[in-house]
Design a protein around this motif. Structure first.
Motif, PDB file in Angstrom:
ATOM      1  N   SER A  30       0.819  -1.215   0.000  1.00  0.00           N
ATOM      2  CA  SER A  30       0.000   0.000   0.000  1.00  0.00           C
ATOM      3  C   SER A  30       0.850   1.261   0.000  1.00  0.00           C
ATOM      4  O   SER A  30       0.360   2.344  -0.355  1.00  0.00           O
ATOM      5  CB  SER A  30      -0.930   0.000   1.216  1.00  0.00           C
ATOM      6  OG  SER A  30      -0.187  -0.074   2.416  1.00  0.00           O
TER       7      SER A  30
ATOM      8  N   SER B 245       1.586   3.878  -3.168  1.00  0.00           N
ATOM      9  CA  SER B 245       0.732   4.992  -3.580  1.00  0.00           C
ATOM     10  C   SER B 245       1.443   6.329  -3.438  1.00  0.00           C
ATOM     11  O   SER B 245       1.068   7.302  -4.105  1.00  0.00           O
ATOM     12  CB  SER B 245      -0.559   5.003  -2.753  1.00  0.00           C
ATOM     13  OG  SER B 245      -0.275   5.116  -1.375  1.00  0.00           O
TER      14      SER B 245
ATOM     15  N   LEU C 223      -5.562  -0.061  -2.183  1.00  0.00           N
ATOM     16  CA  LEU C 223      -5.991   1.032  -1.317  1.00  0.00           C
ATOM     17  C   LEU C 223      -5.938   2.372  -2.039  1.00  0.00           C
ATOM     18  O   LEU C 223      -6.780   3.249  -1.807  1.00  0.00           O
ATOM     19  CB  LEU C 223      -5.116   1.078  -0.064  1.00  0.00           C
ATOM     20  CG  LEU C 223      -5.415   0.035   1.015  1.00  0.00           C
ATOM     21  CD1 LEU C 223      -4.437   0.170   2.170  1.00  0.00           C
ATOM     22  CD2 LEU C 223      -6.843   0.170   1.511  1.00  0.00           C
ATOM     23  N   GLY C 224      -4.960   2.550  -2.918  1.00  0.00           N
ATOM     24  CA  GLY C 224      -4.892   3.793  -3.684  1.00  0.00           C
ATOM     25  C   GLY C 224      -6.077   3.958  -4.608  1.00  0.00           C
ATOM     26  O   GLY C 224      -6.643   5.055  -4.728  1.00  0.00           O
TER      27      GLY C 224
ATOM     28  N   ARG D 227      -9.068   4.923  -2.438  1.00  0.00           N
ATOM     29  CA  ARG D 227      -9.081   6.341  -2.063  1.00  0.00           C
ATOM     30  C   ARG D 227      -9.427   7.233  -3.255  1.00  0.00           C
ATOM     31  O   ARG D 227     -10.089   8.261  -3.103  1.00  0.00           O
ATOM     32  CB  ARG D 227      -7.727   6.727  -1.465  1.00  0.00           C
ATOM     33  CG  ARG D 227      -7.505   6.192  -0.067  1.00  0.00           C
ATOM     34  CD  ARG D 227      -6.284   6.830   0.571  1.00  0.00           C
ATOM     35  NE  ARG D 227      -5.067   6.384  -0.071  1.00  0.00           N
ATOM     36  CZ  ARG D 227      -4.335   5.363   0.365  1.00  0.00           C
ATOM     37  NH1 ARG D 227      -4.719   4.676   1.429  1.00  0.00           N
ATOM     38  NH2 ARG D 227      -3.233   5.008  -0.262  1.00  0.00           N
TER      39      ARG D 227
ATOM     40  N   PHE E 125     -13.158   7.500  -3.765  1.00  0.00           N
ATOM     41  CA  PHE E 125     -13.907   8.337  -2.826  1.00  0.00           C
ATOM     42  C   PHE E 125     -14.121   9.747  -3.358  1.00  0.00           C
ATOM     43  O   PHE E 125     -15.003  10.467  -2.868  1.00  0.00           O
ATOM     44  CB  PHE E 125     -13.188   8.407  -1.481  1.00  0.00           C
ATOM     45  CG  PHE E 125     -13.165   7.092  -0.738  1.00  0.00           C
ATOM     46  CD1 PHE E 125     -14.159   6.154  -0.946  1.00  0.00           C
ATOM     47  CD2 PHE E 125     -12.156   6.800   0.163  1.00  0.00           C
ATOM     48  CE1 PHE E 125     -14.147   4.944  -0.261  1.00  0.00           C
ATOM     49  CE2 PHE E 125     -12.143   5.600   0.850  1.00  0.00           C
ATOM     50  CZ  PHE E 125     -13.138   4.671   0.624  1.00  0.00           C
ATOM     51  N   SER E 126     -13.302  10.161  -4.312  1.00  0.00           N
ATOM     52  CA  SER E 126     -13.432  11.526  -4.835  1.00  0.00           C
ATOM     53  C   SER E 126     -14.575  11.674  -5.833  1.00  0.00           C
ATOM     54  O   SER E 126     -14.831  12.788  -6.298  1.00  0.00           O
ATOM     55  CB  SER E 126     -12.115  11.945  -5.510  1.00  0.00           C
ATOM     56  OG  SER E 126     -11.806  11.086  -6.608  1.00  0.00           O
TER      57      SER E 126
ATOM     58  N   LEU F 130     -17.324   5.330   2.663  1.00  0.00           N
ATOM     59  CA  LEU F 130     -15.961   5.130   3.167  1.00  0.00           C
ATOM     60  C   LEU F 130     -15.823   3.798   3.878  1.00  0.00           C
ATOM     61  O   LEU F 130     -14.894   3.016   3.618  1.00  0.00           O
ATOM     62  CB  LEU F 130     -15.596   6.283   4.101  1.00  0.00           C
ATOM     63  CG  LEU F 130     -14.198   6.250   4.711  1.00  0.00           C
ATOM     64  CD1 LEU F 130     -13.156   6.534   3.652  1.00  0.00           C
ATOM     65  CD2 LEU F 130     -14.092   7.280   5.839  1.00  0.00           C
TER      66      LEU F 130
ATOM     67  N   PHE G 162     -13.529   0.338   2.758  1.00  0.00           N
ATOM     68  CA  PHE G 162     -12.493  -0.232   3.617  1.00  0.00           C
ATOM     69  C   PHE G 162     -12.867  -1.634   4.096  1.00  0.00           C
ATOM     70  O   PHE G 162     -11.984  -2.466   4.327  1.00  0.00           O
ATOM     71  CB  PHE G 162     -12.227   0.680   4.809  1.00  0.00           C
ATOM     72  CG  PHE G 162     -11.361   1.856   4.475  1.00  0.00           C
ATOM     73  CD1 PHE G 162     -10.057   1.680   4.042  1.00  0.00           C
ATOM     74  CD2 PHE G 162     -11.855   3.143   4.574  1.00  0.00           C
ATOM     75  CE1 PHE G 162      -9.252   2.760   3.722  1.00  0.00           C
ATOM     76  CE2 PHE G 162     -11.056   4.231   4.261  1.00  0.00           C
ATOM     77  CZ  PHE G 162      -9.758   4.053   3.827  1.00  0.00           C
TER      78      PHE G 162
END
Length: 507
Positions: free
Chosen positions: A443, A446, A454-455, A458, A461-462, A472, A476
Protein backbone atom coordinates in the motif's frame (compact mmCIF):
# COMPACT_ATOMS: atom_id res chain seq x y z
CA UNK A 1 -20.81 -76.36 46.52
CA UNK A 2 -17.32 -77.00 45.28
CA UNK A 3 -14.88 -79.57 46.84
CA UNK A 4 -17.00 -79.81 49.95
CA UNK A 5 -16.73 -76.10 50.76
CA UNK A 6 -19.80 -73.95 51.18
CA UNK A 7 -20.13 -70.43 49.82
CA UNK A 8 -20.33 -67.91 52.65
CA UNK A 9 -22.24 -65.26 50.67
CA UNK A 10 -24.35 -65.15 47.53
CA UNK A 11 -25.72 -61.77 46.31
CA UNK A 12 -29.47 -61.88 45.93
CA UNK A 13 -30.02 -58.44 44.18
CA UNK A 14 -28.48 -56.61 41.23
CA UNK A 15 -25.69 -54.07 41.58
CA UNK A 16 -26.97 -50.49 41.24
CA UNK A 17 -26.11 -48.67 38.03
CA UNK A 18 -23.07 -46.42 37.98
CA UNK A 19 -23.36 -42.78 36.92
CA UNK A 20 -22.55 -42.12 33.27
CA UNK A 21 -19.00 -40.89 32.58
CA UNK A 22 -18.51 -37.22 31.81
CA UNK A 23 -18.81 -36.71 28.08
CA UNK A 24 -15.61 -35.33 26.56
CA UNK A 25 -16.38 -35.63 22.85
CA UNK A 26 -18.75 -33.82 20.54
CA UNK A 27 -20.03 -30.30 20.92
CA UNK A 28 -21.09 -30.72 24.56
CA UNK A 29 -17.75 -32.29 25.40
CA UNK A 30 -15.92 -29.44 23.68
CA UNK A 31 -17.82 -26.88 25.74
CA UNK A 32 -17.22 -28.75 28.97
CA UNK A 33 -13.50 -29.46 28.40
CA UNK A 34 -12.35 -26.33 26.58
CA UNK A 35 -14.62 -23.52 27.74
CA UNK A 36 -16.20 -24.35 31.11
CA UNK A 37 -13.72 -26.64 32.87
CA UNK A 38 -12.65 -24.09 35.48
CA UNK A 39 -13.73 -20.81 37.02
CA UNK A 40 -11.08 -18.90 35.10
CA UNK A 41 -12.09 -20.41 31.77
CA UNK A 42 -15.75 -19.69 32.51
CA UNK A 43 -14.98 -16.02 33.11
CA UNK A 44 -12.77 -15.79 30.00
CA UNK A 45 -15.47 -17.47 27.91
CA UNK A 46 -18.13 -15.05 29.13
CA UNK A 47 -15.90 -12.01 28.41
CA UNK A 48 -15.04 -13.29 24.93
CA UNK A 49 -18.69 -13.98 24.16
CA UNK A 50 -19.58 -10.43 25.18
CA UNK A 51 -16.80 -9.02 22.99
CA UNK A 52 -17.98 -11.09 20.03
CA UNK A 53 -21.53 -9.90 20.61
CA UNK A 54 -20.42 -6.28 20.74
CA UNK A 55 -18.27 -6.60 17.59
CA UNK A 56 -20.03 -9.15 15.40
CA UNK A 57 -23.61 -8.03 15.76
CA UNK A 58 -23.00 -4.43 14.56
CA UNK A 59 -20.73 -5.74 11.80
CA UNK A 60 -23.36 -8.16 10.52
CA UNK A 61 -26.01 -5.46 10.70
CA UNK A 62 -23.79 -3.04 8.76
CA UNK A 63 -22.65 -5.49 6.09
CA UNK A 64 -25.84 -7.51 5.57
CA UNK A 65 -29.01 -6.51 7.41
CA UNK A 66 -28.96 -2.72 6.99
CA UNK A 67 -26.98 -2.81 3.73
CA UNK A 68 -28.24 -1.41 0.44
CA UNK A 69 -27.83 -3.85 -2.44
CA UNK A 70 -29.43 -2.15 -5.44
CA UNK A 71 -28.89 1.37 -6.76
CA UNK A 72 -27.37 3.48 -9.49
CA UNK A 73 -26.05 6.46 -7.55
CA UNK A 74 -25.60 7.88 -4.05
CA UNK A 75 -29.33 8.51 -3.56
CA UNK A 76 -29.96 4.80 -3.01
CA UNK A 77 -27.57 4.79 -0.04
CA UNK A 78 -29.09 7.75 1.81
CA UNK A 79 -31.17 7.05 4.92
CA UNK A 80 -34.00 9.36 3.86
CA UNK A 81 -34.46 7.42 0.62
CA UNK A 82 -33.88 3.93 2.03
CA UNK A 83 -36.30 4.44 4.92
CA UNK A 84 -33.96 2.96 7.52
CA UNK A 85 -30.46 3.29 8.91
CA UNK A 86 -28.16 2.57 5.98
CA UNK A 87 -25.28 0.16 6.39
CA UNK A 88 -22.92 -0.88 3.61
CA UNK A 89 -23.47 0.71 0.20
CA UNK A 90 -22.82 -2.28 -2.06
CA UNK A 91 -23.94 -0.52 -5.27
CA UNK A 92 -20.85 1.65 -4.83
CA UNK A 93 -18.66 -1.48 -4.80
CA UNK A 94 -20.44 -2.84 -7.86
CA UNK A 95 -19.94 0.42 -9.75
CA UNK A 96 -16.25 0.76 -8.80
CA UNK A 97 -15.28 -2.91 -8.79
CA UNK A 98 -13.42 -2.65 -12.09
CA UNK A 99 -11.38 0.24 -10.72
CA UNK A 100 -10.59 -1.73 -7.55
CA UNK A 101 -9.25 -4.67 -9.59
CA UNK A 102 -7.64 -3.01 -12.63
CA UNK A 103 -7.18 0.65 -11.69
CA UNK A 104 -7.33 2.78 -14.83
CA UNK A 105 -6.40 -0.09 -17.13
CA UNK A 106 -8.36 0.39 -20.41
CA UNK A 107 -11.62 -1.50 -20.21
CA UNK A 108 -11.27 -2.90 -23.71
CA UNK A 109 -7.90 -4.45 -22.76
CA UNK A 110 -8.83 -5.90 -19.37
CA UNK A 111 -9.08 -9.35 -20.88
CA UNK A 112 -5.29 -9.34 -20.85
CA UNK A 113 -5.21 -8.88 -17.07
CA UNK A 114 -7.86 -11.61 -16.66
CA UNK A 115 -5.81 -13.97 -18.84
CA UNK A 116 -2.74 -13.21 -16.74
CA UNK A 117 -4.65 -14.06 -13.55
CA UNK A 118 -5.90 -17.32 -15.06
CA UNK A 119 -2.44 -18.41 -16.24
CA UNK A 120 -0.95 -17.58 -12.83
CA UNK A 121 -3.62 -19.64 -11.07
CA UNK A 122 -3.19 -22.59 -13.43
CA UNK A 123 0.57 -22.62 -12.76
CA UNK A 124 0.43 -21.87 -9.03
CA UNK A 125 -2.25 -24.30 -7.87
CA UNK A 126 -0.49 -27.49 -9.13
CA UNK A 127 2.73 -26.27 -7.51
CA UNK A 128 0.99 -25.98 -4.13
CA UNK A 129 -0.45 -29.51 -4.24
CA UNK A 130 2.33 -31.87 -3.07
CA UNK A 131 1.07 -35.03 -4.77
CA UNK A 132 0.99 -33.64 -8.30
CA UNK A 133 4.04 -34.54 -10.44
CA UNK A 134 6.41 -32.44 -12.60
CA UNK A 135 7.19 -29.89 -9.92
CA UNK A 136 10.45 -28.87 -11.63
CA UNK A 137 8.79 -28.10 -14.96
CA UNK A 138 5.92 -26.37 -13.20
CA UNK A 139 8.27 -24.17 -11.17
CA UNK A 140 10.32 -23.30 -14.28
CA UNK A 141 7.20 -22.21 -16.14
CA UNK A 142 5.90 -20.19 -13.18
CA UNK A 143 9.11 -18.42 -12.15
CA UNK A 144 10.90 -18.10 -15.50
CA UNK A 145 8.44 -18.18 -18.38
CA UNK A 146 5.36 -16.66 -16.75
CA UNK A 147 6.95 -13.28 -15.81
CA UNK A 148 7.89 -12.70 -19.45
CA UNK A 149 4.45 -13.71 -20.71
CA UNK A 150 2.76 -11.57 -18.04
CA UNK A 151 4.86 -8.55 -18.96
CA UNK A 152 3.97 -8.67 -22.64
CA UNK A 153 0.33 -9.41 -21.83
CA UNK A 154 -0.07 -6.54 -19.38
CA UNK A 155 2.28 -3.98 -20.90
CA UNK A 156 2.02 -4.94 -24.55
CA UNK A 157 4.50 -3.99 -27.23
CA UNK A 158 6.89 -6.19 -29.13
CA UNK A 159 10.56 -6.96 -29.60
CA UNK A 160 13.06 -5.12 -31.77
CA UNK A 161 15.85 -7.55 -31.11
CA UNK A 162 17.04 -10.22 -28.72
CA UNK A 163 19.91 -10.87 -26.33
CA UNK A 164 22.81 -9.87 -28.60
CA UNK A 165 21.20 -6.54 -29.46
CA UNK A 166 20.22 -5.84 -25.86
CA UNK A 167 23.68 -6.59 -24.46
CA UNK A 168 25.39 -4.54 -27.15
CA UNK A 169 23.10 -1.54 -26.60
CA UNK A 170 23.48 -1.72 -22.82
CA UNK A 171 27.28 -1.97 -22.87
CA UNK A 172 27.60 0.76 -25.49
CA UNK A 173 25.34 3.12 -23.56
CA UNK A 174 27.21 2.47 -20.32
CA UNK A 175 30.56 3.01 -22.01
CA UNK A 176 29.36 6.26 -23.57
CA UNK A 177 28.24 7.48 -20.14
CA UNK A 178 31.64 6.64 -18.67
CA UNK A 179 33.43 8.48 -21.49
CA UNK A 180 31.18 11.52 -21.11
CA UNK A 181 31.85 11.56 -17.38
CA UNK A 182 35.60 11.41 -18.01
CA UNK A 183 35.44 14.35 -20.42
CA UNK A 184 33.45 16.41 -17.91
CA UNK A 185 36.00 15.54 -15.23
CA UNK A 186 38.86 16.69 -17.47
CA UNK A 187 37.09 19.97 -18.26
CA UNK A 188 36.45 20.54 -14.54
CA UNK A 189 40.13 19.89 -13.85
CA UNK A 190 41.16 22.70 -16.18
CA UNK A 191 39.09 25.17 -14.15
CA UNK A 192 40.37 24.14 -10.69
CA UNK A 193 43.59 25.63 -9.42
CA UNK A 194 44.93 23.26 -6.75
CA UNK A 195 43.83 19.75 -7.66
CA UNK A 196 43.05 20.62 -11.26
CA UNK A 197 45.93 18.61 -12.80
CA UNK A 198 44.89 15.51 -10.88
CA UNK A 199 41.28 15.84 -12.02
CA UNK A 200 42.41 16.49 -15.58
CA UNK A 201 44.66 13.41 -15.53
CA UNK A 202 41.90 11.25 -14.03
CA UNK A 203 39.44 12.48 -16.66
CA UNK A 204 41.85 11.74 -19.49
CA UNK A 205 42.51 8.28 -18.05
CA UNK A 206 38.79 7.53 -17.93
CA UNK A 207 38.36 8.77 -21.50
CA UNK A 208 41.24 6.56 -22.62
CA UNK A 209 39.75 3.50 -20.91
CA UNK A 210 36.39 4.25 -22.49
CA UNK A 211 37.99 4.52 -25.91
CA UNK A 212 39.77 1.19 -25.45
CA UNK A 213 36.53 -0.46 -24.38
CA UNK A 214 34.76 0.98 -27.42
CA UNK A 215 37.34 -0.73 -29.65
CA UNK A 216 36.64 -4.02 -27.89
CA UNK A 217 32.89 -3.49 -28.28
CA UNK A 218 33.20 -2.52 -31.94
CA UNK A 219 32.56 -6.06 -33.27
CA UNK A 220 29.53 -6.42 -31.04
CA UNK A 221 28.22 -3.05 -32.17
CA UNK A 222 28.78 -4.01 -35.82
CA UNK A 223 26.88 -7.23 -35.20
CA UNK A 224 23.96 -5.29 -33.69
CA UNK A 225 23.83 -2.98 -36.72
CA UNK A 226 23.83 -5.94 -39.09
CA UNK A 227 21.03 -7.61 -37.13
CA UNK A 228 18.82 -4.53 -37.29
CA UNK A 229 19.56 -4.03 -40.99
CA UNK A 230 18.26 -7.51 -41.77
CA UNK A 231 14.67 -7.98 -42.78
CA UNK A 232 13.67 -9.82 -39.60
CA UNK A 233 15.88 -8.60 -36.74
CA UNK A 234 14.07 -10.47 -33.96
CA UNK A 235 14.46 -13.88 -35.57
CA UNK A 236 18.01 -13.19 -36.72
CA UNK A 237 19.03 -12.14 -33.21
CA UNK A 238 17.21 -15.12 -31.69
CA UNK A 239 19.01 -17.58 -33.97
CA UNK A 240 22.36 -15.96 -33.25
CA UNK A 241 21.70 -15.98 -29.50
CA UNK A 242 20.59 -19.61 -29.67
CA UNK A 243 23.79 -20.59 -31.47
CA UNK A 244 26.08 -18.73 -29.04
CA UNK A 245 24.37 -19.84 -25.84
CA UNK A 246 23.90 -23.45 -26.97
CA UNK A 247 27.55 -23.69 -27.96
CA UNK A 248 28.66 -22.38 -24.56
CA UNK A 249 26.28 -24.75 -22.76
CA UNK A 250 27.56 -27.67 -24.83
CA UNK A 251 31.22 -26.88 -24.10
CA UNK A 252 30.70 -26.15 -20.40
CA UNK A 253 28.49 -29.23 -20.04
CA UNK A 254 31.28 -31.57 -21.05
CA UNK A 255 31.48 -31.28 -24.82
CA UNK A 256 31.00 -34.35 -26.96
CA UNK A 257 31.43 -36.57 -23.92
CA UNK A 258 28.61 -35.34 -21.67
CA UNK A 259 27.22 -32.10 -23.09
CA UNK A 260 24.51 -33.45 -25.38
CA UNK A 261 21.80 -33.37 -22.76
CA UNK A 262 22.54 -29.73 -21.90
CA UNK A 263 22.59 -28.89 -25.61
CA UNK A 264 19.17 -30.45 -26.17
CA UNK A 265 17.74 -28.62 -23.14
CA UNK A 266 19.13 -25.30 -24.44
CA UNK A 267 17.73 -25.82 -27.93
CA UNK A 268 14.34 -26.82 -26.50
CA UNK A 269 14.27 -23.70 -24.33
CA UNK A 270 14.99 -21.38 -27.24
CA UNK A 271 12.45 -23.26 -29.37
CA UNK A 272 9.85 -22.51 -26.70
CA UNK A 273 10.90 -18.85 -26.71
CA UNK A 274 10.52 -18.72 -30.48
CA UNK A 275 7.08 -20.32 -30.27
CA UNK A 276 6.05 -17.75 -27.67
CA UNK A 277 7.28 -14.89 -29.87
CA UNK A 278 5.33 -16.24 -32.84
CA UNK A 279 2.09 -16.87 -30.90
CA UNK A 280 2.07 -13.44 -29.22
CA UNK A 281 3.23 -11.66 -32.39
CA UNK A 282 6.12 -10.00 -30.58
CA UNK A 283 8.09 -9.75 -33.83
CA UNK A 284 5.22 -7.72 -35.34
CA UNK A 285 4.71 -5.20 -32.54
CA UNK A 286 2.67 -7.37 -30.17
CA UNK A 287 -0.36 -6.10 -28.27
CA UNK A 288 -1.18 -2.39 -27.83
CA UNK A 289 1.00 -0.77 -25.19
CA UNK A 290 -0.66 0.04 -21.86
CA UNK A 291 1.57 2.31 -19.79
CA UNK A 292 2.20 1.09 -16.26
CA UNK A 293 0.88 4.41 -14.93
CA UNK A 294 -2.59 3.18 -15.93
CA UNK A 295 -2.26 -0.03 -13.93
CA UNK A 296 -3.80 -0.07 -10.51
CA UNK A 297 -5.98 -1.76 -7.95
CA UNK A 298 -5.55 -5.38 -7.05
CA UNK A 299 -3.47 -5.83 -10.21
CA UNK A 300 -0.70 -3.56 -8.91
CA UNK A 301 -0.94 -5.09 -5.43
CA UNK A 302 -0.41 -8.59 -6.80
CA UNK A 303 2.33 -7.56 -9.24
CA UNK A 304 4.32 -5.74 -6.56
CA UNK A 305 3.82 -8.32 -3.80
CA UNK A 306 4.42 -11.42 -5.93
CA UNK A 307 7.49 -9.89 -7.57
CA UNK A 308 8.87 -8.84 -4.20
CA UNK A 309 8.20 -12.25 -2.66
CA UNK A 310 9.74 -14.22 -5.53
CA UNK A 311 12.75 -11.93 -5.99
CA UNK A 312 13.50 -11.52 -2.28
CA UNK A 313 14.08 -15.25 -1.71
CA UNK A 314 17.20 -15.69 -3.91
CA UNK A 315 18.48 -12.30 -2.76
CA UNK A 316 17.99 -13.29 0.88
CA UNK A 317 19.62 -16.69 0.40
CA UNK A 318 22.63 -15.13 -1.31
CA UNK A 319 23.06 -12.46 1.36
CA UNK A 320 22.61 -14.96 4.21
CA UNK A 321 25.30 -17.21 2.75
CA UNK A 322 27.48 -14.19 2.04
CA UNK A 323 27.24 -12.98 5.63
CA UNK A 324 28.48 -16.37 6.83
CA UNK A 325 31.22 -16.54 4.21
CA UNK A 326 34.87 -16.85 5.18
CA UNK A 327 35.89 -14.44 2.39
CA UNK A 328 36.18 -10.98 4.03
CA UNK A 329 35.12 -8.99 0.95
CA UNK A 330 31.92 -11.00 0.42
CA UNK A 331 31.10 -11.01 4.14
CA UNK A 332 31.66 -7.25 4.47
CA UNK A 333 29.56 -6.48 1.38
CA UNK A 334 26.71 -8.65 2.66
CA UNK A 335 26.77 -7.09 6.12
CA UNK A 336 26.84 -3.54 4.75
CA UNK A 337 24.06 -4.31 2.27
CA UNK A 338 21.80 -5.91 4.87
CA UNK A 339 22.32 -3.26 7.53
CA UNK A 340 21.86 -0.42 5.03
CA UNK A 341 18.56 -1.67 3.64
CA UNK A 342 17.25 -2.68 7.07
CA UNK A 343 18.14 0.74 8.45
CA UNK A 344 16.19 2.68 5.80
CA UNK A 345 12.37 2.94 5.83
CA UNK A 346 10.52 1.47 2.87
CA UNK A 347 9.10 4.89 2.02
CA UNK A 348 12.63 6.22 1.59
CA UNK A 349 13.51 3.23 -0.56
CA UNK A 350 10.54 3.89 -2.83
CA UNK A 351 11.41 7.58 -3.15
CA UNK A 352 15.03 6.71 -3.93
CA UNK A 353 14.06 4.08 -6.51
CA UNK A 354 11.55 6.37 -8.18
CA UNK A 355 13.36 9.70 -8.28
CA UNK A 356 17.09 9.01 -7.80
CA UNK A 357 17.71 5.65 -9.49
CA UNK A 358 17.42 7.19 -12.99
CA UNK A 359 20.45 9.34 -12.15
CA UNK A 360 22.67 6.26 -11.85
CA UNK A 361 21.78 4.55 -15.14
CA UNK A 362 23.54 5.17 -18.47
CA UNK A 363 22.46 8.08 -20.64
CA UNK A 364 19.52 7.22 -22.85
CA UNK A 365 18.60 4.19 -20.72
CA UNK A 366 15.26 4.59 -18.97
CA UNK A 367 13.57 2.40 -16.37
CA UNK A 368 9.81 2.25 -16.02
CA UNK A 369 8.42 3.73 -12.81
CA UNK A 370 6.82 0.46 -11.75
CA UNK A 371 10.05 -1.41 -12.45
CA UNK A 372 11.97 0.99 -10.21
CA UNK A 373 9.53 0.37 -7.37
CA UNK A 374 9.81 -3.40 -7.91
CA UNK A 375 13.62 -3.21 -7.74
CA UNK A 376 13.54 -1.18 -4.52
CA UNK A 377 10.98 -3.44 -2.82
CA UNK A 378 12.84 -6.60 -3.86
CA UNK A 379 16.13 -5.37 -2.42
CA UNK A 380 14.44 -4.14 0.75
CA UNK A 381 12.59 -7.43 1.30
CA UNK A 382 15.71 -9.43 0.41
CA UNK A 383 17.67 -7.81 3.23
CA UNK A 384 15.02 -8.85 5.76
CA UNK A 385 14.79 -12.35 4.32
CA UNK A 386 18.57 -12.67 4.64
CA UNK A 387 18.40 -12.38 8.42
CA UNK A 388 15.50 -14.83 8.65
CA UNK A 389 17.37 -17.39 6.55
CA UNK A 390 20.60 -16.77 8.46
CA UNK A 391 18.74 -17.76 11.63
CA UNK A 392 17.85 -21.05 9.97
CA UNK A 393 21.46 -21.60 8.90
CA UNK A 394 22.67 -21.04 12.45
CA UNK A 395 20.25 -23.73 13.67
CA UNK A 396 21.97 -26.40 11.56
CA UNK A 397 24.69 -28.25 13.53
CA UNK A 398 28.20 -27.97 12.13
CA UNK A 399 28.39 -31.74 12.05
CA UNK A 400 26.05 -31.75 9.03
CA UNK A 401 28.60 -29.89 6.91
CA UNK A 402 31.49 -31.89 8.30
CA UNK A 403 29.76 -35.17 7.50
CA UNK A 404 29.05 -33.98 3.96
CA UNK A 405 32.70 -32.99 3.51
CA UNK A 406 33.77 -36.40 4.77
CA UNK A 407 31.61 -37.96 2.06
CA UNK A 408 33.37 -35.86 -0.57
CA UNK A 409 30.60 -33.37 -1.33
CA UNK A 410 31.60 -29.90 -2.47
CA UNK A 411 30.50 -26.74 -0.67
CA UNK A 412 27.85 -26.04 -3.30
CA UNK A 413 26.33 -29.51 -3.08
CA UNK A 414 26.49 -29.48 0.71
CA UNK A 415 24.67 -26.16 0.84
CA UNK A 416 22.09 -26.96 -1.83
CA UNK A 417 21.30 -30.54 -0.84
CA UNK A 418 21.86 -30.69 2.94
CA UNK A 419 22.17 -27.37 4.74
CA UNK A 420 19.78 -25.03 2.94
CA UNK A 421 16.73 -27.38 2.81
CA UNK A 422 16.96 -27.92 6.58
CA UNK A 423 17.51 -24.21 7.25
CA UNK A 424 14.49 -23.17 5.18
CA UNK A 425 12.37 -25.80 6.88
CA UNK A 426 13.20 -24.35 10.31
CA UNK A 427 12.29 -20.76 9.37
CA UNK A 428 9.05 -21.31 7.46
CA UNK A 429 7.06 -19.21 9.99
CA UNK A 430 9.51 -16.31 9.70
CA UNK A 431 9.57 -16.46 5.91
CA UNK A 432 5.79 -16.49 5.61
CA UNK A 433 5.55 -13.71 8.19
CA UNK A 434 7.82 -11.60 5.96
CA UNK A 435 5.66 -12.46 2.95
CA UNK A 436 2.51 -11.32 4.75
CA UNK A 437 4.17 -8.09 5.86
CA UNK A 438 5.38 -7.40 2.33
CA UNK A 439 1.91 -8.03 0.90
CA UNK A 440 0.43 -5.43 3.24
CA UNK A 441 3.30 -2.97 2.73
CA UNK A 442 2.47 -2.72 -0.97
CA UNK A 443 0.00 0.00 0.00
CA UNK A 444 3.00 2.33 0.39
CA UNK A 445 3.55 2.44 -3.39
CA UNK A 446 0.73 4.99 -3.58
CA UNK A 447 3.20 7.66 -2.43
CA UNK A 448 5.10 7.27 -5.71
CA UNK A 449 1.98 7.62 -7.89
CA UNK A 450 1.20 3.90 -8.17
CA UNK A 451 -2.44 3.21 -7.32
CA UNK A 452 -2.61 -0.16 -5.59
CA UNK A 453 -5.81 -1.57 -4.10
CA UNK A 454 -5.99 1.03 -1.32
CA UNK A 455 -4.89 3.79 -3.68
CA UNK A 456 -7.67 2.94 -6.11
CA UNK A 457 -10.11 2.86 -3.21
CA UNK A 458 -9.08 6.34 -2.06
CA UNK A 459 -9.32 7.61 -5.63
CA UNK A 460 -12.87 6.29 -5.88
CA UNK A 461 -13.91 8.34 -2.83
CA UNK A 462 -13.43 11.53 -4.83
CA UNK A 463 -16.36 10.63 -7.10
CA UNK A 464 -19.25 12.89 -6.00
CA UNK A 465 -21.74 10.48 -7.55
CA UNK A 466 -21.14 8.08 -4.63
CA UNK A 467 -20.42 10.49 -1.78
CA UNK A 468 -22.42 9.05 1.15
CA UNK A 469 -21.72 8.63 4.88
CA UNK A 470 -21.34 4.84 4.48
CA UNK A 471 -19.25 4.78 1.30
CA UNK A 472 -15.96 5.13 3.17
CA UNK A 473 -16.67 2.26 5.56
CA UNK A 474 -17.97 0.03 2.75
CA UNK A 475 -14.81 0.47 0.71
CA UNK A 476 -12.49 -0.23 3.62
CA UNK A 477 -14.57 -3.27 4.61
CA UNK A 478 -14.11 -4.68 1.09
CA UNK A 479 -10.36 -4.04 0.93
CA UNK A 480 -9.88 -5.34 4.46
CA UNK A 481 -11.64 -8.55 3.52
CA UNK A 482 -9.42 -8.95 0.43
CA UNK A 483 -6.23 -8.37 2.40
CA UNK A 484 -7.37 -10.75 5.12
CA UNK A 485 -8.24 -13.47 2.59
CA UNK A 486 -4.78 -13.39 1.01
CA UNK A 487 -2.88 -13.15 4.30
CA UNK A 488 -4.99 -15.83 5.99
CA UNK A 489 -4.50 -18.10 2.97
CA UNK A 490 -0.72 -17.72 3.18
CA UNK A 491 -0.79 -18.36 6.91
CA UNK A 492 -2.87 -21.53 6.62
CA UNK A 493 -0.76 -22.91 3.80
CA UNK A 494 2.41 -22.31 5.81
CA UNK A 495 0.90 -24.33 8.67
CA UNK A 496 0.13 -27.11 6.20
CA UNK A 497 3.73 -27.06 4.97
CA UNK A 498 5.03 -27.08 8.55
CA UNK A 499 2.95 -30.10 9.44
CA UNK A 500 4.00 -31.88 6.27
CA UNK A 501 7.69 -31.24 6.81
CA UNK A 502 7.51 -31.60 10.61
CA UNK A 503 9.30 -28.32 10.99
CA UNK A 504 8.86 -28.35 14.77
CA UNK A 505 10.86 -31.54 15.20
CA UNK A 506 14.63 -31.86 15.33
CA UNK A 507 15.83 -34.95 13.50
Amino acid sequence: MRDGATLSFVRQDLVSERSAPVKTTGFIGFLRVRLFNSVTNILVTIVCALLLWVLLVPTIKFLLINAVWIGTDRSACLAENAGHVVGACWPFVHAKFGQFVYGFYPESERWRANLTFIIAALLLIPLLIPRLPAKGLNASLLFLAFPIVAFFLLHGGGLEGFAVSWISALLSGFNDSVGEGGRKLAVAGEAVAVIGPLLWAAGKLVVGISTAISWVLAPLEWLRIEIHSSGRPVWTDLLLTTAIVSALVFVLGGGARAGWRSLIASLATFAGVGLLIAVMGLDRGGLPVVDSRLWGGLLITLVVSVTGIVASMPIGIGLALGRRSTIPLIRTFSIVFIEFWRGVPLITVLFFATYMLPLFVPTGFTIDGLMRALIGISLFAGAYQAEVIRGGLMAIPRGQSEAASALGLSWWKTTALIVMPQALRHVIPGIVNSFIGLFKDTSLVSIVALFDLLGSLRASFSDPLWATPSTLFTGFALTGTIYFAFCFGMSRYSLFVERRLSAHQRN
